[in-house]
Design a protein around this motif. Structure first.
Motif, mmCIF file in Angstrom:
data_model
loop_
_atom_site.group_PDB
_atom_site.id
_atom_site.type_symbol
_atom_site.label_atom_id
_atom_site.label_comp_id
_atom_site.label_asym_id
_atom_site.label_seq_id
_atom_site.Cartn_x
_atom_site.Cartn_y
_atom_site.Cartn_z
ATOM 1 N N ARG A 81 -2.829 -16.716 -103.185
ATOM 2 C CA ARG A 81 -1.836 -17.718 -103.608
ATOM 3 C C ARG A 81 -0.942 -18.116 -102.440
ATOM 4 N N LYS A 82 -0.502 -17.124 -101.668
ATOM 5 C CA LYS A 82 0.371 -17.419 -100.527
ATOM 6 C C LYS A 82 -0.340 -18.316 -99.513
ATOM 7 N N LEU A 83 -1.614 -17.997 -99.263
ATOM 8 C CA LEU A 83 -2.392 -18.844 -98.343
ATOM 9 C C LEU A 83 -2.509 -20.264 -98.890
ATOM 10 N N GLY A 84 -2.730 -20.353 -100.216
ATOM 11 C CA GLY A 84 -2.857 -21.672 -100.831
ATOM 12 C C GLY A 84 -1.587 -22.483 -100.713
ATOM 13 N N PHE A 85 -0.449 -21.835 -100.961
ATOM 14 C CA PHE A 85 0.819 -22.559 -100.875
ATOM 15 C C PHE A 85 1.120 -22.989 -99.441
ATOM 16 N N LYS A 86 0.548 -22.270 -98.487
ATOM 17 C CA LYS A 86 0.708 -22.665 -97.085
ATOM 18 C C LYS A 86 -0.342 -23.691 -96.660
ATOM 19 N N GLY A 87 -1.203 -24.057 -97.619
ATOM 20 C CA GLY A 87 -2.207 -25.075 -97.317
ATOM 21 C C GLY A 87 -3.382 -24.559 -96.523
ATOM 22 N N ARG A 88 -3.646 -23.241 -96.575
ATOM 23 C CA ARG A 88 -4.714 -22.682 -95.739
ATOM 24 C C ARG A 88 -5.942 -22.254 -96.528
ATOM 25 N N LEU A 89 -5.983 -22.575 -97.817
ATOM 26 C CA LEU A 89 -7.216 -22.380 -98.580
ATOM 27 C C LEU A 89 -7.974 -23.699 -98.585
ATOM 28 N N GLY A 90 -9.242 -23.654 -98.150
ATOM 29 C CA GLY A 90 -10.002 -24.889 -98.047
ATOM 30 C C GLY A 90 -9.432 -25.789 -96.976
ATOM 31 N N ALA A 91 -9.048 -25.204 -95.853
ATOM 32 C CA ALA A 91 -8.371 -25.982 -94.802
ATOM 33 C C ALA A 91 -8.631 -25.353 -93.448
ATOM 34 N N LEU A 92 -8.255 -26.092 -92.409
ATOM 35 C CA LEU A 92 -8.266 -25.525 -91.066
ATOM 36 C C LEU A 92 -7.085 -24.568 -90.942
ATOM 37 N N SER A 93 -7.198 -23.576 -90.098
ATOM 38 C CA SER A 93 -6.226 -22.475 -90.064
ATOM 39 C C SER A 93 -4.807 -22.932 -89.742
ATOM 40 N N GLU A 94 -4.650 -24.044 -89.000
ATOM 41 C CA GLU A 94 -3.302 -24.486 -88.633
ATOM 42 C C GLU A 94 -2.696 -25.450 -89.645
ATOM 43 N N ARG A 95 -3.392 -25.730 -90.744
ATOM 44 C CA ARG A 95 -2.926 -26.737 -91.690
ATOM 45 C C ARG A 95 -1.700 -26.253 -92.477
ATOM 46 N N LYS A 96 -0.816 -27.175 -92.828
ATOM 47 C CA LYS A 96 0.403 -26.841 -93.573
ATOM 48 C C LYS A 96 0.501 -27.577 -94.909
ATOM 49 N N VAL A 97 -0.513 -28.397 -95.252
ATOM 50 C CA VAL A 97 -0.466 -29.178 -96.488
ATOM 51 C C VAL A 97 -0.961 -28.304 -97.647
ATOM 52 N N PRO A 98 -0.179 -28.128 -98.748
ATOM 53 C CA PRO A 98 -0.624 -27.303 -99.876
ATOM 54 C C PRO A 98 -1.963 -27.779 -100.441
ATOM 55 N N SER A 99 -2.827 -26.831 -100.726
ATOM 56 C CA SER A 99 -4.175 -27.145 -101.206
ATOM 57 C C SER A 99 -4.209 -26.989 -102.725
ATOM 58 N N ARG A 100 -3.847 -28.045 -103.471
ATOM 59 C CA ARG A 100 -3.676 -27.921 -104.917
ATOM 60 C C ARG A 100 -4.977 -27.655 -105.653
ATOM 61 N N TYR A 101 -6.103 -28.210 -105.196
ATOM 62 C CA TYR A 101 -7.362 -27.971 -105.891
ATOM 63 C C TYR A 101 -7.818 -26.532 -105.721
ATOM 64 N N LYS A 102 -7.659 -25.999 -104.527
ATOM 65 C CA LYS A 102 -8.055 -24.609 -104.299
ATOM 66 C C LYS A 102 -7.179 -23.655 -105.099
ATOM 67 N N LEU A 103 -5.893 -23.975 -105.228
ATOM 68 C CA LEU A 103 -5.006 -23.143 -106.052
ATOM 69 C C LEU A 103 -5.439 -23.185 -107.512
ATOM 70 N N ASP A 104 -5.850 -24.348 -107.964
ATOM 71 C CA ASP A 104 -6.306 -24.472 -109.350
ATOM 72 C C ASP A 104 -7.584 -23.666 -109.566
ATOM 73 N N ILE A 105 -8.514 -23.745 -108.612
ATOM 74 C CA ILE A 105 -9.763 -22.977 -108.709
ATOM 75 C C ILE A 105 -9.457 -21.481 -108.670
ATOM 76 N N LEU A 106 -8.519 -21.095 -107.833
ATOM 77 C CA LEU A 106 -8.117 -19.691 -107.739
ATOM 78 C C LEU A 106 -7.675 -19.158 -109.094
ATOM 79 N N GLU A 107 -6.868 -19.932 -109.813
ATOM 80 C CA GLU A 107 -6.344 -19.477 -111.103
ATOM 81 C C GLU A 107 -7.439 -19.404 -112.173
ATOM 82 N N SER A 108 -8.551 -20.078 -111.952
ATOM 83 C CA SER A 108 -9.640 -20.039 -112.940
ATOM 84 C C SER A 108 -10.574 -18.854 -112.733
#
Length: 611
Positions: A81-108
């Motif tokens: 979750r922390k990685l997702g909120f930092k935008g690093r799930l489904g992203a390049l390692s330096e990204r800072k944009v929150p990844s809302r789809y990956k967070l949704d998939i995570l919760e499922s």
């Protein structure tokens, strides 16, 4: 997941890495392997088109050349979750944009499943895997097309861009596949169906609800006649049943709720609707009461089974009556999502060559073998000679199935034995059974090597109990029958789509909408052409006369484009000698012959239903 699927899954991650390098603000959703390749869903302001493919593929090739290892990382849900909120799930390692789809998939992801990431280079994705060792193992890949798709297939969710591609372990395999794709485009049943005026899908009638045009109706009728002849030889009785039935009927069978998500919504009984309208009851409350069975409703039938079961149960049955074989070309309805509809292969209304055999346990083996033999007759008659069998067994998710384990075990063993005796090559796949019993699905290869699923044979020890069916046995006591569900074509729509592509529109003579075209060399010989047409029609052939004021060559080219099996050229010499010049779409010019001789040739071809 097999090795090729694993490679394609890895190629999807390479695609995602390239997309993020080109468009850092892209929001990734999911990127699975699919039949024939892979895709990745992405939300992006830029509208991706095939013109973007070279730039994306160039990035992908660089990532592959770097041989980036795929690293599996297992972490806690909270860390993810922390990685997702930092935008690093489904992203390049330096990204800072929150990844809302990956967070949704995570919760499922169920609580009892591990949370795993896979990393290649700077790209980190929420993924269960598996993957190949490194990106360098992807030797041949190609992006193929882009489409729109709702997130999780739900029209209420955002619409994403879905980028498709394919990948192989060698460049040679990729070349072979791309050649097959090129052939598939030429054979596309939607294209040929439009050119030959076989079927139509009219949006004013409804998506996924095909109209059979006169020429297509001929092919459909001939297919039905062919199968009906085979059924009557085997003791089947043909019936007709309505397109709609009471909802309770489908509750009893289990089709409702097991297929609820893919069905058209139930319809409230009109008499009850008047009562509730007078009470100003909300639509939501009505739907809830209908769902619970507190009010009566009707359902467009998703299956023919319950109708045939009621026919069997309409009067007392004895062991002397069995087996009873009930068959129908019955139209059923499924509410497929709009993004999944495709020509005739995925529709909302389709006709199954359905049959249900009610028999004693002692008759199951013979009836199963007869059903499998019938499928052999069908595929051989159509030239679909490379046919394999998939034996669908019960899976681990017990909520998907009805009945007790003992009946399932017996049904699976009976079907396994019949499949082995039939001579078909078969594989077993747990989780592919129908909700009421195991099944055999038939996988055929067409003229360019593509695999299609056609008919099915299903063994059912459960629905007889749900409907309290019985027959009086030799001992004078009631016994439960067994039901075999069987459909060699599967659906006429899908089967015809496969035949169009398999034959590339060049149907065998007995299936061709127009079997013979008479072509006068000039207007002076139209009357002679009319006489020949009348004689052929009297012999029950489908024939047309080309009256157009065009050159002979132009008329022949049109007949060839319209894929007419035989052309009869008639001119002065033919009229004087009461003959015809025969031209075959397959063999070219055959030569002159007496009309009676030509009729005897095509009569035999028609009767034997030759390819």
């Amino acid at each position: 997941m097999n090795e090729l699927e694993k490679l394609r899954h890895s190629a999807a991650h390479v695609l995602a890495t390239a997309l993020l390098e080109l468009w850092p603000d892209a929001q990734l959703a999911a990127g699975p392997p699919v039949e024939g390749g892979f895709y990745y869903d992405v939300e992006l302001d830029h509208r991706i088109s095939p013109q973007d493919f070279p730039a994306i593929e160039e990035r992908m090739q660089r990532i592959i050349a770097e041989r980036q290892p795929f690293k599996r990382i297992e972490i806690s849900r909270e860390e993810a979750r922390k990685l997702g909120f930092k935008g690093r799930l489904g992203a390049l390692s330096e990204r800072k944009v929150p990844s809302r789809y990956k967070l949704d998939i995570l919760e499922s992801i169920p609580d009892n499943e591990p949370i795993t990431l896979y990393q290649n280079g700077p790209f980190i994705d929420l993924c269960a895997g598996p993957h190949v060792e490194d990106t360098g193992m992807i030797k041949g890949f190609k992006l193929t097309h882009v489409a729109s798709a709702y997130y999780k297939g739900d029209e209420k969710n955002p619409q994403l861009q879905r980028i498709y591609g394919t990948a192989f372990y060698t460049k040679e395999e990729l070349e072979d596949y791309l050649n097959q794709l090129d052939q598939a485009k030429k054979r596309d049943h939607r294209k040929i169906g439009k050119e030959l005026e076989l079927f139509l899908i009219d949006e004013k009638i409804g998506a996924g609800l095909p109209l059979w045009l006169p020429k297509g109706a001929v092919i459909r009728r001939e297919l039905q006649n062919f199968l009906t002849d085979e059924l009557l030889k085997r003791g089947y009785q043909l019936v007709y049943t309505p397109h709609i039935g009471q909802l309770d009927l489908f509750r009893t069978s289990g089709h409702y709720p097991y297929y609820r998500d893919s069905q058209f919504p139930p319809i409230l009984d009109p008499e009850e609707l008047k009562t509730f309208e007078s009470k100003n009851m909300s639509c939501a409350e009505l739907a809830n009461r209908l769902e619970k069975g507190e009010v009566e409703g009707y359902l467009l039938k998703p299956m023919n089974c319950p109708m045939h079961i009621r026919i069997f149960d309409s009067k007392p049955r004895s062991y002397r009556d069995l087996p009873i074989r009930i068959a129908e070309f019955g139209t059923v309805y499924r509410f497929e999502k709009s993004g999944e509809l495709s020509g005739l292969t995925r529709v909302r209304g389709f006709t199954q060559d359905d049959a249900h055999i009610f028999c004693m346990e002692s008759q199951v083996e013979g009836e199963l073998l007869s059903c499998l033999e019938l499928v052999k007759v069908v595929v051989q008659k159509m030239g679909l000679l490379d046919t394999k069998v998939r034996l669908g067994l019960r899976g681990e998710d017990k909520e998907k199935y009805v009945g007790n384990p003992e009946s399932w075990k017996k049904a699976e063993e009976d079907l396994r034995k019949a499949a082995a005796q039939s001579g078909f090559d078969f594989v077993e796949e747990p989780g592919e059974a129908a909700f009421y019993g195991p099944k055999v699905d038939f996988l055929v290869k067409d003229a360019i090597g593509r695999s299609w699923q056609l008919g099915t044979v299903q063994l059912d020890y459960n629905l007889p109990s749900r409907f309290s069916l019985s027959y009086v046995g030799e001992d004078g006591h009631p016994h439960l029958p067994v039901i075999i569900h069987r459909a060699p074509f599967g659906s006429l729509e899908r089967f015809l789509a496969i035949l169009i592509e398999h034959f590339e529109g060049h149907f065998p003579f007995w299936l061709a909408p127009e079997q013979v075209r008479i072509i006068p060399v000039s207007d002076a010989f139209v009357n002679y052409g009319e006489k020949i047409k009348e004689i052929l029609q009297q012999n029950h052939f489908r024939v047309n006369l080309d009256r157009k004021n065009e050159t002979l060559g132009a008329k022949i080219r049109v007949a060839q484009l319209e894929k007419v099996p035989y052309m009869l050229i008639v001119g002065k010499k033919e009229e004087q000698m009461s003959r015809v010049s025969v031209r075959s779409a397959k063999k070219g010019n055959i030569g002159e012959m007496q009309l009676d001789h030509f009729i005897s040739l095509i009569t035999a071809e028609n009767k034997e239903r030759r390819l």
